[in-house]
Design a protein around this motif. Sequence first.
Motif, PDB file in Angstrom:
ATOM      1  N   VAL A  59       0.811  -1.015  -0.146  1.00 44.15           N
ATOM      2  CA  VAL A  59      -0.006   0.011   0.123  1.00 44.15           C
ATOM      3  C   VAL A  59       0.903   1.242   0.021  1.00 44.15           C
ATOM      4  O   VAL A  59       1.865   1.426   0.925  1.00 44.15           O
ATOM      5  CB  VAL A  59      -0.895  -0.072   1.326  1.00 44.15           C
ATOM      6  N   THR A  60       0.720   2.013  -1.039  1.00 41.38           N
ATOM      7  CA  THR A  60       1.816   2.973  -1.004  1.00 41.38           C
ATOM      8  C   THR A  60       1.304   4.600  -1.078  1.00 41.38           C
ATOM      9  O   THR A  60       2.131   5.378  -1.059  1.00 41.38           O
ATOM     10  CB  THR A  60       2.541   3.164  -2.585  1.00 41.38           C
ATOM     11  N   ARG A  61       0.136   4.688  -0.767  1.00 47.58           N
ATOM     12  CA  ARG A  61      -0.334   6.314  -0.492  1.00 47.58           C
ATOM     13  C   ARG A  61      -1.275   6.104   0.672  1.00 47.58           C
ATOM     14  O   ARG A  61      -2.121   5.177   0.942  1.00 47.58           O
ATOM     15  CB  ARG A  61      -1.085   6.713  -1.892  1.00 47.58           C
ATOM     16  N   GLU A  62      -1.581   7.513   1.225  1.00 47.95           N
ATOM     17  CA  GLU A  62      -2.302   7.680   2.255  1.00 47.95           C
ATOM     18  C   GLU A  62      -3.662   7.268   1.941  1.00 47.95           C
ATOM     19  O   GLU A  62      -4.633   6.803   2.758  1.00 47.95           O
ATOM     20  CB  GLU A  62      -2.232   8.932   2.954  1.00 47.95           C
ATOM     21  N   ARG A  63      -4.281   7.669   0.631  1.00 46.65           N
ATOM     22  CA  ARG A  63      -5.601   7.433   0.290  1.00 46.65           C
ATOM     23  C   ARG A  63      -6.043   5.871   0.291  1.00 46.65           C
ATOM     24  O   ARG A  63      -6.854   5.396   0.739  1.00 46.65           O
ATOM     25  CB  ARG A  63      -5.902   7.810  -1.014  1.00 46.65           C
ATOM     26  N   GLN A  64      -4.664   5.272  -0.220  1.00 47.87           N
ATOM     27  CA  GLN A  64      -5.059   3.647  -0.154  1.00 47.87           C
ATOM     28  C   GLN A  64      -4.880   3.210   1.022  1.00 47.87           C
ATOM     29  O   GLN A  64      -5.828   2.187   1.357  1.00 47.87           O
ATOM     30  CB  GLN A  64      -3.795   3.139  -0.996  1.00 47.87           C
ATOM     31  N   ARG A  65      -4.123   3.481   1.955  1.00 43.53           N
ATOM     32  CA  ARG A  65      -4.147   3.108   3.460  1.00 43.53           C
ATOM     33  C   ARG A  65      -5.612   3.344   4.244  1.00 43.53           C
ATOM     34  O   ARG A  65      -6.067   2.272   4.853  1.00 43.53           O
ATOM     35  CB  ARG A  65      -3.146   3.974   4.283  1.00 43.53           C
ATOM     36  N   ALA A  66      -6.154   4.721   3.776  1.00 41.04           N
ATOM     37  CA  ALA A  66      -7.534   4.769   4.345  1.00 41.04           C
ATOM     38  C   ALA A  66      -8.606   4.113   3.963  1.00 41.04           C
ATOM     39  O   ALA A  66      -9.303   3.537   4.527  1.00 41.04           O
ATOM     40  CB  ALA A  66      -7.849   6.199   4.063  1.00 41.04           C
ATOM     41  N   GLY A  67      -8.598   3.621   2.645  1.00 39.41           N
ATOM     42  CA  GLY A  67      -9.410   2.570   2.040  1.00 39.41           C
ATOM     43  C   GLY A  67      -9.294   1.159   2.459  1.00 39.41           C
ATOM     44  O   GLY A  67     -10.255   0.587   2.663  1.00 39.41           O
ATOM     45  N   VAL A  68      -7.925   0.806   2.749  1.00 35.05           N
ATOM     46  CA  VAL A  68      -7.935  -0.569   3.241  1.00 35.05           C
ATOM     47  C   VAL A  68      -8.375  -0.618   4.705  1.00 35.05           C
ATOM     48  O   VAL A  68      -9.003  -1.578   4.892  1.00 35.05           O
ATOM     49  CB  VAL A  68      -6.449  -0.751   3.209  1.00 35.05           C
ATOM     50  N   ALA A  69      -7.995   0.479   5.462  1.00 30.86           N
ATOM     51  CA  ALA A  69      -8.577   0.507   6.939  1.00 30.86           C
ATOM     52  C   ALA A  69     -10.078   0.480   6.991  1.00 30.86           C
ATOM     53  O   ALA A  69     -10.823  -0.253   7.741  1.00 30.86           O
ATOM     54  CB  ALA A  69      -7.984   1.718   7.380  1.00 30.86           C
ATOM     55  N   ALA A  70     -10.625   1.293   6.040  1.00 36.73           N
ATOM     56  CA  ALA A  70     -12.132   1.163   6.027  1.00 36.73           C
ATOM     57  C   ALA A  70     -12.699  -0.089   5.455  1.00 36.73           C
ATOM     58  O   ALA A  70     -13.621  -0.486   6.229  1.00 36.73           O
ATOM     59  CB  ALA A  70     -12.711   2.242   4.979  1.00 36.73           C
ATOM     60  N   ALA A  71     -12.091  -0.571   4.635  1.00 34.62           N
ATOM     61  CA  ALA A  71     -12.494  -2.133   4.333  1.00 34.62           C
ATOM     62  C   ALA A  71     -12.394  -3.093   5.377  1.00 34.62           C
ATOM     63  O   ALA A  71     -13.055  -3.939   5.638  1.00 34.62           O
ATOM     64  CB  ALA A  71     -11.687  -2.632   3.061  1.00 34.62           C
ATOM     65  N   LEU A  72     -11.236  -3.208   5.932  1.00 34.76           N
ATOM     66  CA  LEU A  72     -10.998  -4.234   7.182  1.00 34.76           C
ATOM     67  C   LEU A  72     -11.934  -3.769   8.277  1.00 34.76           C
ATOM     68  O   LEU A  72     -12.346  -4.768   8.913  1.00 34.76           O
ATOM     69  CB  LEU A  72      -9.315  -3.760   7.577  1.00 34.76           C
ATOM     70  N   GLU A  73     -12.367  -2.660   8.704  1.00 34.20           N
ATOM     71  CA  GLU A  73     -13.204  -2.346   9.757  1.00 34.20           C
ATOM     72  C   GLU A  73     -14.457  -2.723   9.225  1.00 34.20           C
ATOM     73  O   GLU A  73     -15.416  -3.244  10.211  1.00 34.20           O
ATOM     74  CB  GLU A  73     -13.263  -0.588   9.889  1.00 34.20           C
ATOM     75  N   ALA A  74     -14.879  -2.662   8.073  1.00 34.00           N
ATOM     76  CA  ALA A  74     -16.323  -3.201   7.524  1.00 34.00           C
ATOM     77  C   ALA A  74     -16.132  -4.713   7.627  1.00 34.00           C
ATOM     78  O   ALA A  74     -17.301  -5.300   8.184  1.00 34.00           O
ATOM     79  CB  ALA A  74     -16.443  -2.661   5.902  1.00 34.00           C
ATOM     80  N   VAL A  75     -15.323  -5.377   7.196  1.00 34.16           N
ATOM     81  CA  VAL A  75     -15.009  -6.870   7.432  1.00 34.16           C
ATOM     82  C   VAL A  75     -15.311  -7.315   8.763  1.00 34.16           C
ATOM     83  O   VAL A  75     -15.670  -8.351   9.095  1.00 34.16           O
ATOM     84  CB  VAL A  75     -13.884  -7.313   6.676  1.00 34.16           C
ATOM     85  N   GLU A  76     -14.413  -6.862   9.475  1.00 36.77           N
ATOM     86  CA  GLU A  76     -14.630  -6.961  11.001  1.00 36.77           C
ATOM     87  C   GLU A  76     -15.690  -6.839  11.616  1.00 36.77           C
ATOM     88  O   GLU A  76     -16.289  -7.797  12.455  1.00 36.77           O
ATOM     89  CB  GLU A  76     -13.491  -6.119  11.868  1.00 36.77           C
ATOM     90  N   ARG A  77     -16.401  -5.808  11.287  1.00 34.07           N
ATOM     91  CA  ARG A  77     -17.879  -5.476  11.730  1.00 34.07           C
ATOM     92  C   ARG A  77     -18.921  -6.737  11.058  1.00 34.07           C
ATOM     93  O   ARG A  77     -19.591  -7.426  11.928  1.00 34.07           O
ATOM     94  CB  ARG A  77     -18.482  -4.102  11.322  1.00 34.07           C
TER      95      ARG A  77
END
Length: 216
Positions: free
Chosen positions: A190-208
Amino acid sequence: GGRDARWVRLYSSLRADARRDGVLVVLTGAPNAGKASLFNALLGESRALVTPVPGTTRDAVDAVLDVRPVPLRLVDTAGAREAMDEVERLGIAVAERYLAQAQLVLACGDTPAAVDEALTGARARSAGVVVPVRTLADLDPGASLPTGWAVVSAESGVGVGALLARLCALAGEAAGGAAPPGAGGAEVLVTRERQRAGVAAALEAVERFAAAWEEG
């Protein structure tokens, strides 16, 4: 699980930072220890001011060397000594900040005693891998040195290529590190902050979703 997924995210971000910006390699040692000459020799061009006057480097000088497997961000810092004036004190403070962030450190000295002193200072200020470097090797070519010390002469070029190859290998290890749980050796970057934020949001959704599924 969620913890492993977060570790993959952090691991990939750190690796991507190193591959994009370079592994931080800091040169440290006493004034006039040959750091600037070695910095220039590693780069293959004159970027740092080289003079016989101690304390010439008042601030950090940095450049990125585009090598494989990852770039090296070389930083030549002010010599470690008791500062003579406010400007030099600021330069030494900058050097200590770089040391605290360094992944690799070259502890430079023109004598074995000077290398030992640089080693002690580097290990006290940095959690990175420290490589002892005996500079000006052509002045005492037959000296017996401990195993693992690099021996270089910026003037003749002796040992510079070997040191660079060693740095590249160490940088590759620093950028790769230990594979995170569940990574399976895959190239996860993951190379950019926008991508990191997207991955973090996806992970949070999967965990929920996983938690809701467990609860029925």
